[in-house]
Design an enzyme around this catalytic site. Structure first.
Site, PDB file in Angstrom:
ATOM      1  N   ASN A 171      -4.948   8.110   3.540  1.00  0.00           N
ATOM      2  CA  ASN A 171      -4.669   7.521   4.847  1.00  0.00           C
ATOM      3  C   ASN A 171      -3.210   7.754   5.202  1.00  0.00           C
ATOM      4  O   ASN A 171      -2.312   7.360   4.448  1.00  0.00           O
ATOM      5  CB  ASN A 171      -4.926   6.012   4.837  1.00  0.00           C
ATOM      6  CG  ASN A 171      -4.905   5.417   6.237  1.00  0.00           C
ATOM      7  OD1 ASN A 171      -5.742   5.758   7.064  1.00  0.00           O
ATOM      8  ND2 ASN A 171      -3.944   4.553   6.520  1.00  0.00           N
ATOM      9  N   GLU A 172      -3.008   8.415   6.328  1.00  0.00           N
ATOM     10  CA  GLU A 172      -1.650   8.632   6.826  1.00  0.00           C
ATOM     11  C   GLU A 172      -0.690   9.048   5.726  1.00  0.00           C
ATOM     12  O   GLU A 172       0.306   8.355   5.432  1.00  0.00           O
ATOM     13  CB  GLU A 172      -1.134   7.371   7.541  1.00  0.00           C
ATOM     14  CG  GLU A 172      -1.871   7.105   8.832  1.00  0.00           C
ATOM     15  CD  GLU A 172      -1.366   5.880   9.578  1.00  0.00           C
ATOM     16  OE1 GLU A 172      -0.633   5.080   8.969  1.00  0.00           O
ATOM     17  OE2 GLU A 172      -1.717   5.730  10.747  1.00  0.00           O
ATOM     18  N   TRP A 223       3.436  -4.820  13.852  1.00  0.00           N
ATOM     19  CA  TRP A 223       4.559  -4.354  13.023  1.00  0.00           C
ATOM     20  C   TRP A 223       5.783  -3.951  13.838  1.00  0.00           C
ATOM     21  O   TRP A 223       6.734  -3.434  13.287  1.00  0.00           O
ATOM     22  CB  TRP A 223       4.110  -3.197  12.125  1.00  0.00           C
ATOM     23  CG  TRP A 223       3.232  -2.172  12.805  1.00  0.00           C
ATOM     24  CD1 TRP A 223       1.861  -2.137  12.792  1.00  0.00           C
ATOM     25  CD2 TRP A 223       3.636  -1.068  13.613  1.00  0.00           C
ATOM     26  NE1 TRP A 223       1.389  -1.085  13.535  1.00  0.00           N
ATOM     27  CE2 TRP A 223       2.449  -0.404  14.041  1.00  0.00           C
ATOM     28  CE3 TRP A 223       4.874  -0.564  14.016  1.00  0.00           C
ATOM     29  CZ2 TRP A 223       2.480   0.731  14.853  1.00  0.00           C
ATOM     30  CZ3 TRP A 223       4.908   0.567  14.830  1.00  0.00           C
ATOM     31  CH2 TRP A 223       3.720   1.198  15.237  1.00  0.00           C
ATOM     32  N   ARG A 279       0.846  -1.193   0.000  1.00  0.00           N
ATOM     33  CA  ARG A 279       0.000   0.000   0.000  1.00  0.00           C
ATOM     34  C   ARG A 279       0.883   1.245   0.000  1.00  0.00           C
ATOM     35  O   ARG A 279       2.078   1.162   0.309  1.00  0.00           O
ATOM     36  CB  ARG A 279      -0.930   0.007   1.199  1.00  0.00           C
ATOM     37  CG  ARG A 279      -0.228   0.262   2.511  1.00  0.00           C
ATOM     38  CD  ARG A 279      -1.253   0.335   3.621  1.00  0.00           C
ATOM     39  NE  ARG A 279      -0.668   0.832   4.848  1.00  0.00           N
ATOM     40  CZ  ARG A 279      -1.310   0.835   5.999  1.00  0.00           C
ATOM     41  NH1 ARG A 279      -2.524   0.357   6.079  1.00  0.00           N
ATOM     42  NH2 ARG A 279      -0.745   1.304   7.074  1.00  0.00           N
ATOM     43  N   GLU A 304      -2.052  -7.762   8.104  1.00  0.00           N
ATOM     44  CA  GLU A 304      -2.358  -7.268   9.461  1.00  0.00           C
ATOM     45  C   GLU A 304      -3.225  -8.227  10.263  1.00  0.00           C
ATOM     46  O   GLU A 304      -3.925  -7.816  11.184  1.00  0.00           O
ATOM     47  CB  GLU A 304      -2.999  -5.878   9.353  1.00  0.00           C
ATOM     48  CG  GLU A 304      -2.013  -4.870   8.768  1.00  0.00           C
ATOM     49  CD  GLU A 304      -2.500  -3.441   8.783  1.00  0.00           C
ATOM     50  OE1 GLU A 304      -3.666  -3.211   8.416  1.00  0.00           O
ATOM     51  OE2 GLU A 304      -1.711  -2.559   9.146  1.00  0.00           O
ATOM     52  N   LYS A 305      -3.153  -9.520   9.932  1.00  0.00           N
ATOM     53  CA  LYS A 305      -4.049 -10.465  10.613  1.00  0.00           C
ATOM     54  C   LYS A 305      -3.672 -10.698  12.074  1.00  0.00           C
ATOM     55  O   LYS A 305      -4.485 -11.191  12.848  1.00  0.00           O
ATOM     56  CB  LYS A 305      -4.132 -11.790   9.857  1.00  0.00           C
ATOM     57  CG  LYS A 305      -2.816 -12.474   9.575  1.00  0.00           C
ATOM     58  CD  LYS A 305      -3.066 -13.696   8.703  1.00  0.00           C
ATOM     59  CE  LYS A 305      -1.788 -14.260   8.123  1.00  0.00           C
ATOM     60  NZ  LYS A 305      -1.171 -13.346   7.121  1.00  0.00           N
ATOM     61  N   PHE A 306      -2.459 -10.327  12.463  1.00  0.00           N
ATOM     62  CA  PHE A 306      -2.090 -10.480  13.876  1.00  0.00           C
ATOM     63  C   PHE A 306      -2.183  -9.156  14.636  1.00  0.00           C
ATOM     64  O   PHE A 306      -1.643  -9.015  15.731  1.00  0.00           O
ATOM     65  CB  PHE A 306      -0.701 -11.100  13.999  1.00  0.00           C
ATOM     66  CG  PHE A 306      -0.644 -12.487  13.406  1.00  0.00           C
ATOM     67  CD1 PHE A 306      -1.549 -13.461  13.798  1.00  0.00           C
ATOM     68  CD2 PHE A 306       0.272 -12.797  12.416  1.00  0.00           C
ATOM     69  CE1 PHE A 306      -1.536 -14.729  13.233  1.00  0.00           C
ATOM     70  CE2 PHE A 306       0.301 -14.059  11.849  1.00  0.00           C
ATOM     71  CZ  PHE A 306      -0.608 -15.032  12.251  1.00  0.00           C
ATOM     72  N   HIS A 307      -2.842  -8.170  14.018  1.00  0.00           N
ATOM     73  CA  HIS A 307      -3.060  -6.885  14.700  1.00  0.00           C
ATOM     74  C   HIS A 307      -4.328  -7.006  15.543  1.00  0.00           C
ATOM     75  O   HIS A 307      -5.319  -7.590  15.105  1.00  0.00           O
ATOM     76  CB  HIS A 307      -3.234  -5.796  13.641  1.00  0.00           C
ATOM     77  CG  HIS A 307      -3.085  -4.396  14.149  1.00  0.00           C
ATOM     78  ND1 HIS A 307      -3.991  -3.807  14.996  1.00  0.00           N
ATOM     79  CD2 HIS A 307      -2.118  -3.478  13.921  1.00  0.00           C
ATOM     80  CE1 HIS A 307      -3.592  -2.573  15.263  1.00  0.00           C
ATOM     81  NE2 HIS A 307      -2.453  -2.346  14.625  1.00  0.00           N
ATOM     82  N   GLU A 314      -7.177   6.649  15.181  1.00  0.00           N
ATOM     83  CA  GLU A 314      -6.718   5.256  15.300  1.00  0.00           C
ATOM     84  C   GLU A 314      -5.803   5.117  16.503  1.00  0.00           C
ATOM     85  O   GLU A 314      -4.924   5.964  16.720  1.00  0.00           O
ATOM     86  CB  GLU A 314      -5.857   4.842  14.097  1.00  0.00           C
ATOM     87  CG  GLU A 314      -6.561   4.562  12.813  1.00  0.00           C
ATOM     88  CD  GLU A 314      -5.556   4.111  11.742  1.00  0.00           C
ATOM     89  OE1 GLU A 314      -4.543   3.466  12.085  1.00  0.00           O
ATOM     90  OE2 GLU A 314      -5.782   4.437  10.575  1.00  0.00           O
TER      91      GLU A 314
END
Ligand code: GLA
Length: 699
Positions: free
Chosen positions: A155-156, A323, A117, A363-366, A315
């Site tokens: 975004n950011e 990360w 991204r 980001e599945k472990f976020h 956020e």
């Protein structure tokens, strides 16, 4: 205190509570459960569509809005407001098929590829046109949708890539330089190109600061940092203006990352002036045992770029991120403490990344509000409890944070100081800003940040932790501030260069010599790991309240500043020659042994301190204590880890937030009786803040 207007998310009466919501990752059957659970958690607003460009426009000019129509209708039916994004942070694969040149190029000449991204060259006309086209579609379609409360542009911005070194960017950079400097002669002069034979005679020869064999031209690099900020900001403004024109009445924001460790390439003083509502993302540095200080600093910086007005935390995380090298889980209660600390410092709510944990992707472990573990989880229970607590705080909206002092911060100075070939790699502007901020946090002072050229008269105390680049205008501003009765503290290696990274004429610190009443004859950095001792001159400076110390000792803790007769520093010292300033501390050892180390200059009605060494935390505490006394500030005696901040409403009501980061209960004395909003209890005399808990007293 004035109460400047700021736009709330449209139609949002309570505080904002919710998170990034990515329903496109789930079958539509799940959406019904999502909105039901959002109701259970007290969610009031969600951010949608941030990464949805490829779904909304699957091929150029072909739009599929059906799913977003259904989603916004569903949210509206459940009374949940939408922070609707323009999805311009991730152009679709088809866009790059046609425009591979819109992928950014690194300083080393490598081009990024699609598949993550934020791979955007902000100078790309093709990107700008495509971004404007999808923004226009969204504005026309949803500008009057009853769910839409806020536009979330992109975004950011600035992360993960900001600078681009491609040919298009180089041409854009040259146009920007021509506008800034006018003529090539002016550019040669500003960049000091007489050095190392870098003189330019043709604009086409001017390049971005690409890879060079050794140190590049610092002024060129500094201008490129400014250019990058301006190029990105121009893209934000293009989208914002479209939204304002096509969907009037809906405020426009974009999520900043003001924590200095999280985005380094944007000058948020400039950005704060361009958004309708300032919004910020903040993530804890999980392994920092006192991460609440970094959080508070980011919140204060965000409020300051918002001009003191309320802002919105768009956020943060309910638990671990994914990360960092080691993604530590938040401790029980930390989620609420973090959220309420942001609210205490001016946020009008607490939003998270993200609503429902992803099953796939990077980001599945976020963590999420609704974790993989589902509702039978500690995080979910804490999320529901926090929703209820925020529901009790709606009345604090629009109230303004009361501050005691200001810290000066200038992104341009930071960009300049971190260029290569400075006197020591160990003196880092961000480290000093963090350290001085921590000293004020420990002293229970609430600080604003201010630009060095800003009006400072309302602050009794101003600290400049790292002001390597100081313009003449800033120097005059600080002189006027002190002469008018202010107390200024300046930390080492400040006032050295002008806006072109050119040393001010005469001895250092050129821009600050007069206000500080001294010169710096030579820098004397220390070898790695070496420390020095500073000793108080003539028994040491005495505080009005002295006999003990004014620093917090209510919990019986040892004062961080000790008795102040001896201070310690490492990494950096200087040879200081007073010229009107009195010497408070001298170096006891090290290269400048016997010479002045900390000075105070009486100027007009005020005082200017100079700290020529990189002091440790105890040393900084001592200087803050001395300067606060000069400034007439009484430092409250409170337990070290009790964070206390006050917001004041236009009608005179005050809200005292007390966040207890310690493992034992804390007692907060009250100056007036009031009501504790989270428990509803009447309180007077004092309020007990449970270990790890928060109390909000209205009085
Ligand atoms: C940023 C982004 C989010 C997500 C989070 C993860 O803040 O805006 O999309 O990637 O980080 O911490």
């Amino acid at each position: 205190m004035d109460h400047p207007r700021y736009p709330r998310p449209l139609g949002l009466a309570p505080l904002a509570y919710g998170g990034d919501y990515n329903p496109e990752q789930w079958p539509e059957e799940v959406w019904a459960e999502d909105v039901r659970l959002m109701g259970e958690a007290g969610v009031t607003m969600v951010s949608v569509g941030i990464f949805s460009w490829a779904l909304l426009e699957p091929e150029r000019g072909v739009y599929e809005f059906g799913w977003l129509d259904r989603l916004l209708d569903l949210l509206h039916a459940h009374g949940i407001r939408a922070d609707l994004a323009t999805p311009t942070v991730v152009p679709p694969a088809w866009f790059y098929r046609d425009h591979p040149e819109a992928l950014p190029v690194t300083r080393e000449g490598h081009r990024y590829s699609f598949g993550s991204r934020g791979a955007i060259c902000h100078s790309s006309p093709a990107y700008q046109q495509a971004a404007a086209a999808i923004t226009e579609q969204l504005a026309r379609r949803y500008g009057s949708h009853p769910a839409v409360a806020l536009w979330h542009v992109h975004n950011e911005y600035g992360v993960p890539v900001s600078d681009c070194y491609c040919e298009e960017s180089a041409a854009h950079f040259r146009r920007w330089l021509a506008e800034r400097h006018g003529t090539l002669e002016e550019l040669n002069s500003a960049w000091g190109t007489a050095f190392w034979g870098q003189r330019y005679t043709c604009w086409d020869d001017v390049q971005p600061p690409r890879l060079t064999p050794t140190a590049g031209n610092p002024a060129q690099q500094l201008d490129h940092a400014r250019f990058t900020n301006d190029a990105i900001l121009a893209n934000f403004k293009r989208e914002r203006d479209l939204l304002h024109r096509l969907a009037p009445g809906i405020p426009v924001t974009t999520n900043f990352m003001t924590a200095l460790s999280q985005c380094q390439s944007l000058d948020y003083w400039a950005w704060g002036r361009e958004v309708d509502l300032v919004a910020n993302d903040h993530y804890l540095v999980a392994e920092d045992p006192r991460s609440q200080i970094n959080l508070a600093m980011a919140a204060d910086l965000t409020r300051s770029v918002a001009g003191g007005r309320p802002w919105l935390l768009l956020e943060h995380s309910t638990g671990a991120v994914n990360w960092q090298p080691r993604n530590l889980a938040k401790r029980p209660g930390e989620l609420a403490r973090n959220s309420l600390a942001h609210v205490a410092r001016g946020s009008e709510g607490a939003m998270f990344f993200q609503w429902r944990a992803s099953r796939y992707g990077a980001e599945k472990f976020h963590s999420a509000m609704l974790p993989h573990a589902g509702t039978a989880s500690r995080i979910w229970r804490e999320v529901v409890a926090l929703g209820a607590e925020l529901g009790k705080l709606a009345e604090i909206r629009d109230s303004l944070v009361r501050s005691d002092a200001a810290l000066l911060w200038d992104w341009e100075s930071w960009w300049a100081q971190r260029l290569e070939w400075r006197p020591s790699v160990d003196l880092d502007a961000r480290e000093r800003a963090d350290a001085w901020y921590a000293a004020t946090w420990d002293a229970h002072l609430t600080v604003d940040f201010a630009h060095p050229e800003a009006e400072l008269g309302r602050y009794p105390l101003v600290v400049a932790p790292a002001l390597y680049l100081t313009t003449e205008a800033a120097g005059r501003n600080l002189h006027q501030y002190v002469a008018g009765g202010g107390t200024l503290v300046v930390s080492c290696f400040s006032g050295i260069v002008d806006e072109h990274d050119t040393v001010h004429p005469g001895p250092h610190p050129g821009a600050l010599r007069d206000v500080l009443g001294l010169t710096v004859e030579e820098f004397a950095p220390l070898p790695a790991g070496r420390g020095v001792t500073l000793e108080a001159v003539g028994g040491g400076p005495v505080l009005a309240a002295e006999g003990g110390s004014a620093l917090p000792g209510g919990d019986g803790s040892v004062l961080p500043g000790g008795d102040g007769s001896v201070l310690h520093a490492d990494a950096w010292t200087e040879f200081v020659v007073p010229d009107g300033a009195e010497v408070l501390y001298r170096y006891a050892d090290g290269p400048a042994a016997g010479q002045p180390a900390v000075t105070r200059h009486a100027l007009g009605a005020g005082h200017a301190y100079y700290v020529s060494a990189r002091l440790d935390a105890a040393g900084l505490a001592r200087i803050v204590e001395l300067a606060a006394a000069d400034a007439g500030l009484t430092l409250p005696r409170l337990p070290r880890d009790l964070e206390v901040v006050e917001r004041a409403a236009a009608d005179g009501r005050r809200y005292l937030f007390a966040v207890n980061h310690a493992d034992s209960d804390a007692v907060l004395p009250l100056t007036a009786p009031g009501t504790e909003l989270l428990t509803g209890a009447a309180v007077s005399g004092s309020v007990t803040v449970p270990a790890g808990g928060t109390r909000v007293v209205r009085y």
